[in-house]
Design an enzyme around this catalytic site. Structure first.
Site, PDB file in Angstrom:
ATOM      1  N   ASN A   9       0.875  -1.182   0.000  1.00 24.72           N
ATOM      2  CA  ASN A   9       0.000   0.000   0.000  1.00 24.72           C
ATOM      3  C   ASN A   9       0.906   1.223   0.000  1.00 24.72           C
ATOM      4  O   ASN A   9       1.474   1.579   1.028  1.00 24.72           O
ATOM      5  CB  ASN A   9      -0.908  -0.020   1.234  1.00 24.72           C
ATOM      6  CG  ASN A   9      -1.984   1.062   1.188  1.00 24.72           C
ATOM      7  OD1 ASN A   9      -1.920   1.992   0.391  1.00 24.72           O
ATOM      8  ND2 ASN A   9      -2.970   0.929   2.057  1.00 24.72           N
ATOM      9  N   ARG A  90      -2.454  -1.979  -3.805  1.00 26.48           N
ATOM     10  CA  ARG A  90      -3.739  -1.308  -3.639  1.00 26.48           C
ATOM     11  C   ARG A  90      -3.694  -0.001  -4.424  1.00 26.48           C
ATOM     12  O   ARG A  90      -2.835   0.845  -4.194  1.00 26.48           O
ATOM     13  CB  ARG A  90      -4.005  -1.013  -2.165  1.00 26.48           C
ATOM     14  CG  ARG A  90      -5.305  -0.247  -1.949  1.00 26.48           C
ATOM     15  CD  ARG A  90      -5.401   0.314  -0.549  1.00 26.48           C
ATOM     16  NE  ARG A  90      -6.482   1.282  -0.455  1.00 26.48           N
ATOM     17  CZ  ARG A  90      -6.610   2.168   0.532  1.00 26.48           C
ATOM     18  NH1 ARG A  90      -5.718   2.218   1.505  1.00 26.48           N
ATOM     19  NH2 ARG A  90      -7.615   3.022   0.536  1.00 26.48           N
ATOM     20  N   ARG A 239     -10.256  16.320   4.618  1.00 29.10           N
ATOM     21  CA  ARG A 239     -11.168  16.472   3.483  1.00 29.10           C
ATOM     22  C   ARG A 239     -12.542  16.939   3.937  1.00 29.10           C
ATOM     23  O   ARG A 239     -13.015  16.589   5.013  1.00 29.10           O
ATOM     24  CB  ARG A 239     -11.297  15.144   2.728  1.00 29.10           C
ATOM     25  CG  ARG A 239     -10.092  14.836   1.864  1.00 29.10           C
ATOM     26  CD  ARG A 239     -10.179  13.440   1.269  1.00 29.10           C
ATOM     27  NE  ARG A 239      -9.327  12.504   1.981  1.00 29.10           N
ATOM     28  CZ  ARG A 239      -9.183  11.224   1.664  1.00 29.10           C
ATOM     29  NH1 ARG A 239      -9.842  10.705   0.654  1.00 29.10           N
ATOM     30  NH2 ARG A 239      -8.380  10.445   2.361  1.00 29.10           N
ATOM     31  N   GLU A 380      -6.860  -5.028   4.721  1.00 27.87           N
ATOM     32  CA  GLU A 380      -6.920  -4.877   3.269  1.00 27.87           C
ATOM     33  C   GLU A 380      -5.861  -5.733   2.578  1.00 27.87           C
ATOM     34  O   GLU A 380      -6.069  -6.218   1.458  1.00 27.87           O
ATOM     35  CB  GLU A 380      -6.716  -3.398   2.903  1.00 27.87           C
ATOM     36  CG  GLU A 380      -7.823  -2.501   3.419  1.00 27.87           C
ATOM     37  CD  GLU A 380      -7.441  -1.025   3.444  1.00 27.87           C
ATOM     38  OE1 GLU A 380      -8.178  -0.228   2.858  1.00 27.87           O
ATOM     39  OE2 GLU A 380      -6.405  -0.696   4.055  1.00 27.87           O
TER      40      GLU A 380
END
Length: 395
Positions: A9, A90, A239, A380
């Protein structure tokens, strides 16, 4: 025959990695390279119960990967570079090109590069990781797992924006969703814990510096909070999440900002950091709120409320709720956030055991709660490793 698979990742200044023995899914090494491009580079890693670290100046991803491979070799988990059969990456955005994981070729790399405009914080770094591993492990199969793939089952009524139809038809502007491997993994684990019949209607909350909420029915994503890009949805670390679209031209005109400056403002200067004025780290914001900082308290209130809104909406999509899952950094460790989020859903029969919640236990709902509530650490990387075995046909 067993294969050693590396799951990667890549971030802008970090690389997380896990080496698995597959298909046994035995974790051999896990670690991360931090502060790539900075002065305080460090690679932390664990081999079994032994934890190690190396302080290094890592000028770029190539140099970091070179050291990672050296660590794998010197620790004895691989004999040499050819001992790694596959590398899984990923990648944030697969656009309309990819609804499944794929093996890397030049066309795949080209499309990942084209899609960087939709995921400027992630796709370029993921591509840098792919190209670096091609140099160091030329004989390994490389496979890409896209954040967006798990959400390809979302129906058009939930994925198509109310723009003129030709923008969807010709340019595939729609809701794609992200954090797919995380939502996929924790939903599978929740079904194992509670049984399929008691987790048919599930909402998974991936809460970290980036946040997304997903509605999952019978194991398939039917709606998710992130959209065309990872900027949409709940408030996040830096964000905005969802805002009135008219704010964008207003900021451009009022403050003479370029579109790129507005994009940077919304992606990197907003969210918990922008409201609190303290940090994008929920722990620091929570501590400041406890000490009486009003902006920090407001930031947490907005954050919690934005999560509650999506849970409420997705309960409607699912026509009820069987299981609610929290995962990722905040979801797995912020007991206060979980408690506050769940406090709005007494009408659904959600009941939290405070002691279990405070200890981040697997099941934090009470026995008489009408909704299962769980805290499931995400993984993940194992989804990525499984994809490498399947896509590259290494079984």
């Amino acid at each position: 025959m067993s294969k050693k698979i590396l799951a990667i990742n890549s971030g802008s200044s970090s690389i997380k990695f896990k080496l698995y023995l597959m298909p046994e899914e035995k974790l051999l090494v896990s670690g991360s390279a931090e502060d790539i491009g900075g002065r305080n580079g460090e690679i932390k890693y664990s081999v079994g119960d032994v934890k190690e670290s190396r302080k290094l100046v890592l000028k770029d991803h190539d140099e970091a990967i070179s050291h990672i491979i050296d660590i794998l070799t010197t620790s004895g988990v691989i004999k040499d570079q050819n001992d790694i059969a596959g590398v899984g990456h990923r990648i944030s955005h697969g656009g309309s090109y990819y609804t499944q994981s794929v093996e890397v070729d030049e066309d795949v790399k080209d499309k990942i590069d084209k899609l960087k405009i939709l995921s400027p914080l992630h796709n370029p770094n993921g591509l840098a990781g792919i190209e670096a591993f091609e140099k160091f492990l030329p004989n390994a199969k490389e496979v890409v797992t896209f954040d967006t793939s798990f959400h390809s089952t979302i129906p058009e009524k939930a994925s198509v924006y109310a723009l003129p139809y030709e923008y969807y038809r010709d340019y595939k502007i729609k809701r794609y969703g992200f954090h797919g491997p995380s939502h996929q993994y924790v939903s599978q684990k929740a079904r194992e814990v509670f049984g399929k019949e008691h987790s048919r209607r599930m909402i998974t909350c991936h809460l970290g510096n980036g946040c997304s909420i997903t509605a999952i029915k019978d194991g398939k994503s039917i709606n998710t909070s992130m959209g065309f890009t990872p900027l949409a949805g709940t408030m996040m670390g830096t964000r905005t999440g969802d805002i009135d679209p008219e704010i964008v031209p207003f900021l451009e005109e009022k403050f003479n900002l370029s579109s790129d400056e507005v994009r940077q403002l919304m992606n990197k200067k907003s969210g918990l950091a922008g409201i609190s004025g303290i940090s994008n780290d929920e722990r620091e914001v929570e501590q400041a709120a406890r000490e009486g900082n009003e902006r920090a308290k407001l930031a947490l209130d907005i954050f919690v409320h934005s999560i509650q809104q999506f849970i409420g909406a997705y309960t409607t999509d699912l026509e009820g709720l069987d299981t609610l899952v929290f995962t990722a950094g905040i979801g797995e460790h912020a007991a206060l956030v979980r408690k506050e989020v769940c406090s709005a859903f007494g009408y659904l029969g959600v009941k939290i055991d405070d002691e279990k919640n405070n200890h981040n236990e697997l099941v934090i709902s009470t026995p008489d709660s009408k909704v299962n509530v769980a805290v499931i650490p995400t993984n993940e990387e194992i989804i990525i490793a499984r994809d490498v075995m399947r896509v590259a046909k290494l079984n």
